[in-house]
Scaffold this motif. Structure first.
Motif, PDB file in Angstrom:
ATOM      1  N   VAL A 245      48.278  42.623   9.766  1.00 54.82           N
ATOM      2  CA  VAL A 245      49.631  42.946  10.210  1.00 54.82           C
ATOM      3  C   VAL A 245      50.552  42.869   8.999  1.00 54.82           C
ATOM      4  O   VAL A 245      50.560  41.863   8.286  1.00 54.82           O
ATOM      5  CB  VAL A 245      50.113  41.945  11.296  1.00 54.82           C
ATOM      6  N   PRO A 246      51.321  43.921   8.733  1.00 52.88           N
ATOM      7  CA  PRO A 246      52.224  43.887   7.580  1.00 52.88           C
ATOM      8  C   PRO A 246      53.240  42.735   7.698  1.00 52.88           C
ATOM      9  O   PRO A 246      53.742  42.458   8.788  1.00 52.88           O
ATOM     10  CB  PRO A 246      52.942  45.235   7.634  1.00 52.88           C
ATOM     11  N   MET A 247      53.507  42.080   6.592  1.00 56.58           N
ATOM     12  CA  MET A 247      54.411  40.936   6.570  1.00 56.58           C
ATOM     13  C   MET A 247      55.800  41.306   7.083  1.00 56.58           C
ATOM     14  O   MET A 247      56.446  40.500   7.748  1.00 56.58           O
ATOM     15  CB  MET A 247      54.514  40.367   5.155  1.00 56.58           C
ATOM     16  N   ALA A 248      56.253  42.521   6.822  1.00 54.29           N
ATOM     17  CA  ALA A 248      57.571  42.945   7.293  1.00 54.29           C
ATOM     18  C   ALA A 248      57.632  42.917   8.830  1.00 54.29           C
ATOM     19  O   ALA A 248      58.642  42.522   9.400  1.00 54.29           O
ATOM     20  CB  ALA A 248      57.888  44.350   6.782  1.00 54.29           C
ATOM     21  N   HIS A 249      56.545  43.300   9.490  1.00 54.16           N
ATOM     22  CA  HIS A 249      56.522  43.268  10.959  1.00 54.16           C
ATOM     23  C   HIS A 249      56.537  41.843  11.482  1.00 54.16           C
ATOM     24  O   HIS A 249      57.213  41.543  12.475  1.00 54.16           O
ATOM     25  CB  HIS A 249      55.300  43.999  11.498  1.00 54.16           C
ATOM     26  N   VAL A 250      55.797  40.973  10.817  1.00 52.93           N
ATOM     27  CA  VAL A 250      55.780  39.568  11.231  1.00 52.93           C
ATOM     28  C   VAL A 250      57.166  38.965  11.051  1.00 52.93           C
ATOM     29  O   VAL A 250      57.687  38.289  11.946  1.00 52.93           O
ATOM     30  CB  VAL A 250      54.734  38.766  10.418  1.00 52.93           C
ATOM     31  N   THR A 251      57.796  39.226   9.917  1.00 51.32           N
ATOM     32  CA  THR A 251      59.130  38.700   9.633  1.00 51.32           C
ATOM     33  C   THR A 251      60.142  39.220  10.652  1.00 51.32           C
ATOM     34  O   THR A 251      60.944  38.451  11.184  1.00 51.32           O
ATOM     35  CB  THR A 251      59.567  39.102   8.209  1.00 51.32           C
TER      36      THR A 251
ATOM     37  N   TYR B 171      59.571  40.281  13.687  1.00 54.18           N
ATOM     38  CA  TYR B 171      59.281  39.677  14.987  1.00 54.18           C
ATOM     39  C   TYR B 171      59.814  38.245  15.058  1.00 54.18           C
ATOM     40  O   TYR B 171      60.441  37.851  16.039  1.00 54.18           O
ATOM     41  CB  TYR B 171      57.766  39.697  15.246  1.00 54.18           C
ATOM     42  N   LEU B 172      59.569  37.465  14.015  1.00 53.30           N
ATOM     43  CA  LEU B 172      60.035  36.072  14.009  1.00 53.30           C
ATOM     44  C   LEU B 172      61.558  35.992  14.022  1.00 53.30           C
ATOM     45  O   LEU B 172      62.124  35.133  14.708  1.00 53.30           O
ATOM     46  CB  LEU B 172      59.456  35.326  12.805  1.00 53.30           C
ATOM     47  N   ARG B 173      62.230  36.875  13.295  1.00 51.48           N
ATOM     48  CA  ARG B 173      63.705  36.889  13.306  1.00 51.48           C
ATOM     49  C   ARG B 173      64.223  37.202  14.703  1.00 51.48           C
ATOM     50  O   ARG B 173      65.178  36.582  15.178  1.00 51.48           O
ATOM     51  CB  ARG B 173      64.235  37.900  12.298  1.00 51.48           C
ATOM     52  N   LYS B 174      63.602  38.172  15.366  1.00 46.56           N
ATOM     53  CA  LYS B 174      64.010  38.533  16.726  1.00 46.56           C
ATOM     54  C   LYS B 174      63.831  37.348  17.664  1.00 46.56           C
ATOM     55  O   LYS B 174      64.719  37.030  18.464  1.00 46.56           O
ATOM     56  CB  LYS B 174      63.172  39.721  17.203  1.00 46.56           C
TER      57      LYS B 174
END
Length: 153
Positions: A119-125, A127-130
């Motif tokens: 999973v690309p780090m940008a997607h994880v970041t 998601y976590l911000r949301k």
């Protein structure tokens, strides 16, 4: 699935079966992403770049489960370029007309992609911000209710 086997001599088939068994460390009768990568890196004596590995899986993992079964393994490692071309034409990548089949295929493709590429780090970041923003909003709700009740009294 027997088509792949019919193109090989018995000796070649035995060699392929042995290579497959050696690659299938967990004896699941499929070579998963980690087993395949380990085998390739040992054969080539170098680290396989993610892009090269991902392209190989996209080309040969025809059922998109993130693993190579024996036929997919044969196509990848034992077929000549001409045999591969014929095999993929015979596969035909059948048209999916039923919407449920299309949705299931899309989900399977996403799952396979995650298994192979991660999973690309940008997607994880993102998601976590949301999730953190939603949590913060929920924590403010009791204060908003208290202020509303205070002004109502």
């Amino acid at each position: 699935k027997k088509k792949a086997l019919s193109l090989l001599t018995p000796e070649d088939r035995a060699k392929c079966e042995e290579a497959f068994r050696n690659a299938d460390i967990d004896q699941s009768e499929k070579v998963d992403v980690m087993e395949l990568r380990k085998m390739l890196e040992m054969l080539h004596n170098r680290r396989i770049p993610d892009s090269e590995f991902g392209n190989m899986m996209r080309d040969y993992d025809t059922n998109r489960d993130g693993e190579l079964d024996f036929e997919e393994f044969l196509v990848c490692f034992a077929y000549t370029d001409e045999q591969k071309k014929v095999h993929f034409q015979q596969q035909g990548h059948s048209d999916l007309t039923d919407q449920c089949e299309v949705h299931a295929a899309e989900e399977q493709e996403i799952e396979r992609s995650v298994k192979i590429d991660g999973v690309p780090m940008a997607h994880v970041t993102r998601y976590l911000r949301k999730e953190l923003d939603e949590t913060a909003a929920c924590l403010q709700l009791p204060c908003a209710c208290a202020i509303f009740i205070f002004f109502m009294i």
